[in-house]
Write a protein that holds these residues in place. Sequence first.
Motif, short mmCIF file in Angstrom:
data_model
loop_
_atom_site.label_atom_id
_atom_site.label_comp_id
_atom_site.label_asym_id
_atom_site.label_seq_id
_atom_site.Cartn_x
_atom_site.Cartn_y
_atom_site.Cartn_z
N GLN A 45 30.95 -15.40 10.00
CA GLN A 45 31.33 -16.63 10.72
C GLN A 45 32.84 -16.74 10.88
O GLN A 45 33.33 -17.13 11.96
CB GLN A 45 30.79 -17.85 9.97
CG GLN A 45 29.27 -17.99 10.05
CD GLN A 45 28.73 -18.97 9.04
OE1 GLN A 45 29.29 -19.17 7.96
NE2 GLN A 45 27.60 -19.61 9.37
N ALA A 46 33.60 -16.40 9.81
CA ALA A 46 35.06 -16.45 9.91
C ALA A 46 35.55 -15.46 10.97
O ALA A 46 36.46 -15.75 11.75
CB ALA A 46 35.69 -16.16 8.55
N GLY A 47 34.93 -14.27 11.02
CA GLY A 47 35.29 -13.27 12.02
C GLY A 47 35.01 -13.75 13.43
O GLY A 47 35.80 -13.49 14.36
N LEU A 48 33.91 -14.45 13.62
CA LEU A 48 33.59 -14.99 14.95
C LEU A 48 34.59 -16.07 15.35
O LEU A 48 35.06 -16.11 16.49
CB LEU A 48 32.18 -15.57 14.96
CG LEU A 48 31.03 -14.56 15.01
CD1 LEU A 48 29.70 -15.27 14.86
CD2 LEU A 48 31.09 -13.79 16.33
N HIS A 53 41.67 -12.67 17.25
CA HIS A 53 42.64 -11.90 16.44
C HIS A 53 42.06 -10.59 15.91
O HIS A 53 42.69 -9.94 15.07
CB HIS A 53 43.11 -12.75 15.24
CG HIS A 53 43.86 -13.98 15.64
ND1 HIS A 53 44.97 -13.96 16.46
CD2 HIS A 53 43.67 -15.30 15.33
CE1 HIS A 53 45.42 -15.20 16.65
NE2 HIS A 53 44.64 -16.03 15.98
N ARG A 54 40.89 -10.17 16.42
CA ARG A 54 40.17 -9.02 15.84
C ARG A 54 40.99 -7.74 15.81
O ARG A 54 40.85 -6.93 14.88
CB ARG A 54 38.86 -8.80 16.62
CG ARG A 54 37.87 -7.88 15.94
CD ARG A 54 36.48 -8.00 16.55
NE ARG A 54 35.81 -9.24 16.23
CZ ARG A 54 35.05 -9.45 15.16
NH1 ARG A 54 34.90 -8.48 14.27
NH2 ARG A 54 34.47 -10.60 14.96
N GLU A 55 41.87 -7.56 16.78
CA GLU A 55 42.66 -6.31 16.83
C GLU A 55 43.97 -6.41 16.05
O GLU A 55 44.71 -5.44 15.96
CB GLU A 55 42.96 -5.94 18.30
CG GLU A 55 41.74 -5.80 19.19
CD GLU A 55 40.70 -4.83 18.62
OE1 GLU A 55 41.10 -3.80 18.03
OE2 GLU A 55 39.49 -5.12 18.75
N ARG A 56 44.26 -7.58 15.52
CA ARG A 56 45.53 -7.75 14.80
C ARG A 56 45.45 -7.09 13.41
O ARG A 56 44.38 -7.08 12.79
CB ARG A 56 45.85 -9.24 14.58
CG ARG A 56 45.93 -10.04 15.85
CD ARG A 56 47.29 -9.90 16.51
NE ARG A 56 47.42 -10.89 17.56
CZ ARG A 56 48.08 -12.05 17.41
NH1 ARG A 56 48.67 -12.34 16.27
NH2 ARG A 56 48.15 -12.90 18.40
N PRO A 57 46.58 -6.60 12.90
CA PRO A 57 46.56 -5.93 11.59
C PRO A 57 46.12 -6.84 10.44
O PRO A 57 45.60 -6.36 9.43
CB PRO A 57 48.01 -5.46 11.40
CG PRO A 57 48.81 -6.19 12.42
CD PRO A 57 47.90 -6.56 13.55
N PHE A 58 46.31 -8.16 10.60
CA PHE A 58 45.97 -9.09 9.52
C PHE A 58 44.55 -9.62 9.61
O PHE A 58 44.15 -10.47 8.80
CB PHE A 58 46.97 -10.25 9.48
CG PHE A 58 47.06 -11.04 10.77
CD1 PHE A 58 46.14 -12.04 11.07
CD2 PHE A 58 48.09 -10.79 11.67
CE1 PHE A 58 46.24 -12.77 12.25
CE2 PHE A 58 48.19 -11.52 12.85
CZ PHE A 58 47.26 -12.50 13.14
N PHE A 59 43.74 -9.11 10.57
CA PHE A 59 42.42 -9.69 10.79
C PHE A 59 41.53 -9.63 9.52
O PHE A 59 40.91 -10.63 9.15
CB PHE A 59 41.72 -8.99 11.96
CG PHE A 59 40.35 -9.53 12.25
CD1 PHE A 59 40.18 -10.78 12.85
CD2 PHE A 59 39.21 -8.80 11.91
CE1 PHE A 59 38.91 -11.28 13.11
CE2 PHE A 59 37.94 -9.30 12.17
CZ PHE A 59 37.79 -10.54 12.76
N MET A 66 39.57 -16.65 4.70
CA MET A 66 38.91 -17.84 5.26
C MET A 66 37.46 -18.00 4.79
O MET A 66 36.88 -19.08 4.93
CB MET A 66 38.98 -17.83 6.79
CG MET A 66 40.36 -18.12 7.34
SD MET A 66 41.05 -19.72 6.82
CE MET A 66 39.87 -20.86 7.58
N SER A 67 36.90 -16.94 4.22
CA SER A 67 35.54 -17.04 3.67
C SER A 67 35.56 -17.07 2.14
O SER A 67 34.52 -16.96 1.50
CB SER A 67 34.68 -15.88 4.18
OG SER A 67 35.27 -14.65 3.87
N SER A 68 36.74 -17.22 1.54
CA SER A 68 36.87 -17.13 0.08
C SER A 68 36.54 -18.44 -0.63
O SER A 68 36.40 -18.46 -1.86
CB SER A 68 38.29 -16.70 -0.29
OG SER A 68 39.22 -17.73 0.06
N GLY A 69 36.41 -19.53 0.10
CA GLY A 69 36.13 -20.83 -0.53
C GLY A 69 35.88 -21.86 0.54
O GLY A 69 35.97 -21.56 1.73
#
Length: 138
Positions: A45-48, A53-59, A66-69
Amino acid sequence: MSNRTFTMIKPDATSKGYTGAILDQIIKAGFSVKAMKWIKLSEEQAGLFYNIHRERPFFGELVTFMSSGPIVAAILEKDNAVADFRTLIGATNPAQAAEGTIRKNFASSIGENAVHGSDSNENATLEGDFFFSKLEHF
Ligand code: CMP
């Protein structure tokens, strides 16, 4: 809707107990809450949500964080909501955020930056619709 924006209070801020203080600052700045949800995102869900930003180095780092809590997702209303909210939260990197902004007050790094704010009216609508059905905002 040009008078609405979308925000998330991110896992760094919820885990440090800053949720109430951040909401207080948002409301005192004149925003009213039109929808709100306390939710924990999966990595998928966080990826969607952050697909742009999927191609960014920090993705990968962004999705893991963002899914850690839990987060608080909300739709906010105010005149000139998108621009005014971005002024209220300050620069993406808290080291560059102005005094008194939410990121200056509560964020620790560019990745763990306490809050998200939509960058355009179009994205505000898309992002709000990602989290809330029509039944859930007023
Ligand atoms: P946000 O406004 O939620 O939108 C995209 C997020 O990517 C941004 O806040 C930051 O948390 C994160 N981000 C942007 N640049 C970097 C970076 N260089 N390193 C890690 N995270 C970043």
